[in-house]
Scaffold this motif. Sequence first.
Motif, PDB file in Angstrom:
ATOM      1  N   ARG A  10      41.436  35.361  42.586  1.00 45.63           N
ATOM      2  CA  ARG A  10      42.764  34.684  42.027  1.00 45.63           C
ATOM      3  C   ARG A  10      42.941  36.217  41.577  1.00 45.63           C
ATOM      4  N   THR A  11      44.496  36.299  40.884  1.00 51.22           N
ATOM      5  CA  THR A  11      44.657  37.716  40.633  1.00 51.22           C
ATOM      6  C   THR A  11      45.575  37.269  39.237  1.00 51.22           C
ATOM      7  N   GLY A  12      45.087  38.697  38.222  1.00 47.63           N
ATOM      8  CA  GLY A  12      45.341  38.844  36.784  1.00 47.63           C
ATOM      9  C   GLY A  12      47.616  38.989  36.465  1.00 47.63           C
ATOM     10  N   THR A  13      48.247  38.943  35.681  1.00 46.57           N
ATOM     11  CA  THR A  13      49.311  39.447  36.039  1.00 46.57           C
ATOM     12  C   THR A  13      49.607  40.443  35.864  1.00 46.57           C
ATOM     13  N   TYR A  14      48.971  41.395  36.275  1.00 46.80           N
ATOM     14  CA  TYR A  14      49.242  43.076  37.079  1.00 46.80           C
ATOM     15  C   TYR A  14      48.321  43.004  38.466  1.00 46.80           C
ATOM     16  N   GLY A  15      47.983  42.058  38.726  1.00 45.79           N
ATOM     17  CA  GLY A  15      47.261  41.857  40.036  1.00 45.79           C
ATOM     18  C   GLY A  15      45.520  41.874  40.686  1.00 45.79           C
ATOM     19  N   ARG A  16      45.389  42.514  39.322  1.00 45.09           N
ATOM     20  CA  ARG A  16      43.528  42.620  39.272  1.00 45.09           C
ATOM     21  C   ARG A  16      42.805  41.360  39.733  1.00 45.09           C
ATOM     22  N   PRO A  17      42.743  41.742  40.385  1.00 42.07           N
ATOM     23  CA  PRO A  17      41.350  39.745  41.224  1.00 42.07           C
ATOM     24  C   PRO A  17      40.272  39.477  40.249  1.00 42.07           C
ATOM     25  N   GLU A  18      40.422  37.957  39.312  1.00 37.03           N
ATOM     26  CA  GLU A  18      39.447  38.442  38.931  1.00 37.03           C
ATOM     27  C   GLU A  18      38.559  36.608  39.636  1.00 37.03           C
ATOM     28  N   VAL A  19      37.831  36.658  39.591  1.00 41.37           N
ATOM     29  CA  VAL A  19      36.960  35.074  40.038  1.00 41.37           C
ATOM     30  C   VAL A  19      37.033  34.521  39.878  1.00 41.37           C
ATOM     31  N   GLU A  20      37.725  33.354  39.845  1.00 42.43           N
ATOM     32  CA  GLU A  20      37.698  32.227  40.062  1.00 42.43           C
ATOM     33  C   GLU A  20      37.054  31.132  39.701  1.00 42.43           C
ATOM     34  N   GLY A  21      37.551  30.081  39.571  1.00 46.00           N
ATOM     35  CA  GLY A  21      36.715  28.816  38.481  1.00 46.00           C
ATOM     36  C   GLY A  21      35.323  29.542  37.497  1.00 46.00           C
ATOM     37  N   CYS A  22      34.475  28.856  37.595  1.00 45.01           N
ATOM     38  CA  CYS A  22      33.069  29.293  36.856  1.00 45.01           C
ATOM     39  C   CYS A  22      32.637  30.605  36.601  1.00 45.01           C
ATOM     40  N   ALA A  23      32.525  31.492  36.778  1.00 41.71           N
ATOM     41  CA  ALA A  23      32.535  32.750  36.668  1.00 41.71           C
ATOM     42  C   ALA A  23      31.093  33.582  36.072  1.00 41.71           C
ATOM     43  N   TRP A  24      30.308  32.829  35.352  1.00 45.43           N
ATOM     44  CA  TRP A  24      28.950  33.202  34.791  1.00 45.43           C
ATOM     45  C   TRP A  24      28.905  34.716  34.429  1.00 45.43           C
ATOM     46  N   GLY A  25      30.092  34.667  33.484  1.00 48.31           N
ATOM     47  CA  GLY A  25      30.408  35.966  32.212  1.00 48.31           C
ATOM     48  C   GLY A  25      30.757  37.026  33.480  1.00 48.31           C
ATOM     49  N   LEU A  26      30.851  36.943  34.672  1.00 45.65           N
ATOM     50  CA  LEU A  26      30.851  38.170  35.659  1.00 45.65           C
ATOM     51  C   LEU A  26      32.337  38.719  35.182  1.00 45.65           C
ATOM     52  N   ASP A  27      32.096  39.515  35.694  1.00 44.64           N
ATOM     53  CA  ASP A  27      33.659  40.639  35.778  1.00 44.64           C
ATOM     54  C   ASP A  27      33.436  41.691  36.980  1.00 44.64           C
ATOM     55  N   PHE A  28      34.196  41.953  37.757  1.00 46.99           N
ATOM     56  CA  PHE A  28      34.134  42.751  38.454  1.00 46.99           C
ATOM     57  C   PHE A  28      35.160  43.416  38.773  1.00 46.99           C
ATOM     58  N   ASN A  29      35.091  45.040  39.649  1.00 53.19           N
ATOM     59  CA  ASN A  29      36.301  45.602  39.920  1.00 53.19           C
ATOM     60  C   ASN A  29      35.955  46.451  41.021  1.00 53.19           C
ATOM     61  N   ALA A  37      35.685  46.067  32.847  1.00 53.55           N
ATOM     62  CA  ALA A  37      34.782  47.022  33.829  1.00 53.55           C
ATOM     63  C   ALA A  37      35.431  47.577  34.566  1.00 53.55           C
ATOM     64  N   GLY A  38      35.826  48.531  34.968  1.00 55.82           N
ATOM     65  CA  GLY A  38      36.880  48.894  36.387  1.00 55.82           C
ATOM     66  C   GLY A  38      36.056  50.496  36.614  1.00 55.82           C
ATOM     67  N   VAL A  39      36.328  50.725  38.185  1.00 60.98           N
ATOM     68  CA  VAL A  39      36.014  51.627  38.750  1.00 60.98           C
ATOM     69  C   VAL A  39      36.985  52.766  39.409  1.00 60.98           C
ATOM     70  N   ASP A  40      37.145  53.527  40.026  1.00 60.36           N
ATOM     71  CA  ASP A  40      37.800  53.746  40.747  1.00 60.36           C
ATOM     72  C   ASP A  40      37.082  55.169  41.449  1.00 60.36           C
ATOM     73  N   ALA A  41      37.340  55.267  42.700  1.00 61.30           N
ATOM     74  CA  ALA A  41      37.007  56.796  43.131  1.00 61.30           C
ATOM     75  C   ALA A  41      38.002  57.709  44.434  1.00 61.30           C
ATOM     76  N   GLU A  42      37.596  59.352  43.860  1.00 63.77           N
ATOM     77  CA  GLU A  42      38.551  59.948  44.551  1.00 63.77           C
ATOM     78  C   GLU A  42      37.611  60.938  45.205  1.00 63.77           C
ATOM     79  N   ILE A  43      37.781  61.292  46.657  1.00 67.95           N
ATOM     80  CA  ILE A  43      37.538  62.457  47.273  1.00 67.95           C
ATOM     81  C   ILE A  43      37.648  63.815  46.368  1.00 67.95           C
ATOM     82  N   THR A  44      36.531  64.883  45.841  1.00 64.58           N
ATOM     83  CA  THR A  44      36.511  65.888  44.714  1.00 64.58           C
ATOM     84  C   THR A  44      35.792  66.981  45.443  1.00 64.58           C
ATOM     85  N   PRO A  45      36.586  68.130  45.370  1.00 63.70           N
ATOM     86  CA  PRO A  45      38.326  68.412  44.563  1.00 63.70           C
ATOM     87  C   PRO A  45      39.281  67.854  44.821  1.00 63.70           C
TER      88      PRO A  45
END
Length: 256
Positions: free
Chosen positions: A83-102, A120-128
Motif C-alpha cells: 500500500r502507499t502511505g499518505t505521501y506515496g511511500r510504499p509499505e508492506v500491506e497486512g502482517c508485516a513481520w515488523g519489516l520496513d523497506f524502501n 529506513a529510507g534509501v536514495d542513490a545518485e551517480i557521483t559526482p
Amino acid sequence: MDCTAPFADPLADTAEVWLLAEEDVDRFAEATGGAALLTDEERARHDRLLFPAARRRFLGARLLSRQVLSRYADVAPDSWRFRTGTYGRPEVEGCAWGLDFNITHTNGLIAAIVVRGRTAGVDAEITPAKPEAMQFAPKVFTPLENEVLRRNREGQRGHAFADSWVAKEAYTKATGMGMCRGFDAFSVHRLRDGGLAVVDEDIPETERDLWQVQVLQVWDRFALGVAIRADRSDTGPLPVRLRSAIPDLLPEVARS
C-alpha cells in the motif's frame, strides 16, 4: 500465519541494503519469474512507462523488493502486497513481520533497504553530480549547506552535492514524506569524525538522537544515502550491511 521474526534474525541488530545493477535486471527477472510476480496494478504501471530503461528499473525494483522481503519472512515473493502511505511511500500491506523497506533506482543501480522494528529510507545518485544538477543547490539546500558546498574545492563539489542530496532524500523517505518535504526545511551536516547529523526542528527533541544518516560509496560510481530511525533499545548506530542481489539471492545465476 506466523508473523514473528525468524530464529537468528539477520535484522536483529543490522540494516541490510541490497544492490542490483540495472544491467542485471533482465537475467534477475528471468530467474525470479519476471512480471508474472507483479500485481495487475503494478503491471499496468510498468506498461504505461514510455522508455525501456524506465520499465527495466521499475521491474527490477519491484522484483528486488519481493525477493529481499521473502528473505526475512515466510512469504512467497508473489504473495507480497503493498500500500502507499499518505505521501506515496510504499509499505508492506497486512502482517508485516515488523519489516520496513524502501527502494530507490537511478541510471545503473537499484537498491532496497530492509530493517526490522525500525524505519529506513534509501536514495542513490551517480557521483559526482553533473553541473546542471548542481544548479538546483540554491533552491533546495539551506543557506549554511550552500555555503559549505561553495567552500568545497572545485573538484570535490560534485561529490559533495551528491552526498548531501542522497542523505536528505533518504531522510525524507524514511520520514514518509519524500519530496513533499522541502529540502531547505532541514539540514544535514558532516561531523568531525566524518559522520552525518540531521538538524530538523520538526523532530521532537526526545527523538533526535534516534536518527542516523550516512552516505556510502557504491562501485565508485554511486553515492548511496541511508537514513534510519532506530529503536529506543538500540545502544548505538545500526550497522549497515551491503548485499549484492545476484550472488546472494540467486547464486545459481551468478555461476552461469
